[in-house]
Design a protein around this motif. Structure first.
Motif, PDB file in Angstrom:
ATOM      1  N   HIS A  94     -43.453  37.165  49.988  1.00 13.73           N
ATOM      2  CA  HIS A  94     -44.574  36.660  49.199  1.00 13.73           C
ATOM      3  C   HIS A  94     -45.851  37.033  49.945  1.00 13.73           C
ATOM      4  O   HIS A  94     -46.121  36.514  51.019  1.00 13.73           O
ATOM      5  N   VAL A  95     -46.632  37.952  49.373  1.00 10.46           N
ATOM      6  CA  VAL A  95     -47.849  38.445  50.014  1.00 10.46           C
ATOM      7  C   VAL A  95     -49.050  38.041  49.167  1.00 10.46           C
ATOM      8  O   VAL A  95     -49.018  38.158  47.934  1.00 10.46           O
ATOM      9  N   VAL A  96     -50.102  37.551  49.813  1.00 10.37           N
ATOM     10  CA  VAL A  96     -51.295  37.085  49.103  1.00 10.37           C
ATOM     11  C   VAL A  96     -52.508  37.874  49.584  1.00 10.37           C
ATOM     12  O   VAL A  96     -52.760  37.965  50.792  1.00 10.37           O
ATOM     13  N   PHE A  97     -53.267  38.429  48.639  1.00 10.70           N
ATOM     14  CA  PHE A  97     -54.528  39.114  48.913  1.00 10.70           C
ATOM     15  C   PHE A  97     -55.660  38.277  48.319  1.00 10.70           C
ATOM     16  O   PHE A  97     -55.639  37.993  47.119  1.00 10.70           O
ATOM     17  N   TRP A 226     -61.199  39.704  56.144  1.00 13.39           N
ATOM     18  CA  TRP A 226     -60.623  39.354  54.856  1.00 13.39           C
ATOM     19  C   TRP A 226     -59.221  38.786  55.066  1.00 13.39           C
ATOM     20  O   TRP A 226     -58.595  39.030  56.103  1.00 13.39           O
ATOM     21  N   VAL A 227     -58.740  38.037  54.078  1.00 11.94           N
ATOM     22  CA  VAL A 227     -57.485  37.302  54.246  1.00 11.94           C
ATOM     23  C   VAL A 227     -56.359  37.962  53.463  1.00 11.94           C
ATOM     24  O   VAL A 227     -56.407  38.077  52.239  1.00 11.94           O
ATOM     25  N   VAL A 228     -55.343  38.409  54.204  1.00 15.36           N
ATOM     26  CA  VAL A 228     -54.073  38.860  53.641  1.00 15.36           C
ATOM     27  C   VAL A 228     -52.974  38.221  54.487  1.00 15.36           C
ATOM     28  O   VAL A 228     -53.045  38.251  55.714  1.00 15.36           O
ATOM     29  N   TYR A 229     -51.999  37.602  53.830  1.00 14.23           N
ATOM     30  CA  TYR A 229     -50.903  37.043  54.620  1.00 14.23           C
ATOM     31  C   TYR A 229     -49.579  37.191  53.876  1.00 14.23           C
ATOM     32  O   TYR A 229     -49.541  37.300  52.653  1.00 14.23           O
ATOM     33  N   ALA A 230     -48.517  37.225  54.649  1.00 19.35           N
ATOM     34  CA  ALA A 230     -47.162  37.326  54.092  1.00 19.35           C
ATOM     35  C   ALA A 230     -46.334  36.162  54.612  1.00 19.35           C
ATOM     36  O   ALA A 230     -46.301  35.903  55.811  1.00 19.35           O
ATOM     37  N   LYS A 231     -45.679  35.464  53.696  1.00 22.54           N
ATOM     38  CA  LYS A 231     -44.837  34.338  54.088  1.00 22.54           C
ATOM     39  C   LYS A 231     -43.465  34.833  54.526  1.00 22.54           C
ATOM     40  O   LYS A 231     -43.115  36.001  54.371  1.00 22.54           O
ATOM     41  N   GLN A 232     -42.677  33.929  55.094  1.00 23.15           N
ATOM     42  CA  GLN A 232     -41.334  34.267  55.533  1.00 23.15           C
ATOM     43  C   GLN A 232     -40.518  34.794  54.353  1.00 23.15           C
ATOM     44  O   GLN A 232     -40.670  34.335  53.218  1.00 23.15           O
TER      45      GLN A 232
END
Length: 323
Positions: A94-97, A226-232
């Protein structure tokens, strides 16, 4: 259990005052109008009849608008069922931009154009990392869902991407993402790439509109993280489907979050992610509540769920070779 209060109740009681105070866009008015009429006599009705005893019951029709809190459950289930055929035997991420809030002004003025840029640049970022032999060297796929809200109904544009942990190489062979599918890509590196791609397209669009960005703001946005993150990663198909359901047809606020409507005020619950993810209650003037809701009404015909790479309709033949 049926909620005690509904968005439709707010609109029926305070909609006229909101229109007089804020003069909303025509397509906003259309959405507000159908939501408050949903499952009422104004929408008409249909009759269900038992084949055995001939008992009849009357049910009022739904508005089926994608912004209506009462109409998303059945649509979500249909969509999830259609996605089951696309599930692969691999881990998923699950990746959020997320867009920085300094861009909100243009999102409000040019929602169709800015959200299209957000979709394309988030995918271009993910795809460029996947195609790079140093990272993966394969074509990736993703299901991307646009959300425009924060928990307090403020404008907070971002896309949720459900990403299979790997891709297809030029020989149509499957390759797992780094660490055998347990790791995607470096989020800080993706954020820098996303920032560059988005800013390039945004600046070009603003020049086209003859409204170039001032130098100070341009520098601020390039200097900002800027915020990009990927969950487990998910380890099974059930986890993927649960997430698809959670994000696919979500809207700015559900009826169950509305706790009271009285004295020109609306109170609703929200999660305060900045302070331990605790649930709190916010109270707004009813017209301000409706104004915030309207921030998240998408332009007519705008597609908020998109499929990229090997999950795009034209490329789905590759899936059959790996399922």
């Amino acid at each position: 259990m049926k909620p005690a209060f509904e968005l439709a109740d707010v609109l029926r009681e305070y909609g006229e005052g909101f229109v007089a105070e804020h003069a909303p866009l025509k397509y906003h008015l259309k959405v507000l109008n159908v939501i408050q009429k949903c499952r009422t006599a104004e929408m008409g009705y249909h009759i269900d009849r038992c084949d055995n005893c001939q008992y009849e019951s009357r049910s009022y029709n739904s508005c089926r608008n994608r912004h209506c809190p009462k109409c998303q459950g059945s649509e979500r289930e249909k969509w999830i069922a259609a996605r089951m055929d696309d599930i692969l035997d691999c881990t998923y991420f699950h990746v959020v931009f997320t867009l920085p809030n300094e861009i909100n002004t243009w999102c409000l003025k040019y929602p169709r154009e800015l959200y299209n840029i957000l979709f394309q640049c988030s995918w271009d970022t993910l795809s460029s990392f996947g195609q790079n032999p140093k990272h993966l060297g394969a074509q990736m796929g993703a299901i991307s869902v646009l959300h425009t809200w924060g928990q307090n109904l403020s404008l907070h544009p971002h896309v949720h991407m459900i990403v299979p942990g790997g891709g297809f190489d030029k020989q149509n062979n499957w390759k797992n993402s780094p660490s055998n599918g347990d790791y995607l890509f470096n989020c800080k590196a993706m954020a820098k790439t996303f920032r560059g791609k988005f800013m390039e397209r945004l600046l070009a669009f603003l020049v086209q509109e003859k409204k170039p960005m001032e130098t100070r703001l341009r520098r601020l946005l390039y200097d900002k993280n800027w915020v990009v993150y990927a969950k487990q990663p998910f380890k099974n198909a059930e986890g993927v489907v649960e997430y698809l359901g959670r994000y696919s047809h979500k809207i700015a606020i559900s009826n169950h979050r509305i706790k009271s409507i009285e004295n020109g005020k609306v109170s609703f619950t929200y999660r305060d992610y900045a302070h331990g993810n605790v649930t709190k209650t916010m109270t707004l003037d009813a017209t301000e509540f409706i104004r915030r809701f309207c921030l998240h009404i998408l332009p007519p015909g705008f597609v908020k769920i998109r499929h990229f790479g090997f999950l795009a309709n034209r490329a789905k033949k590759k899936l059959k070779t790996h399922q």
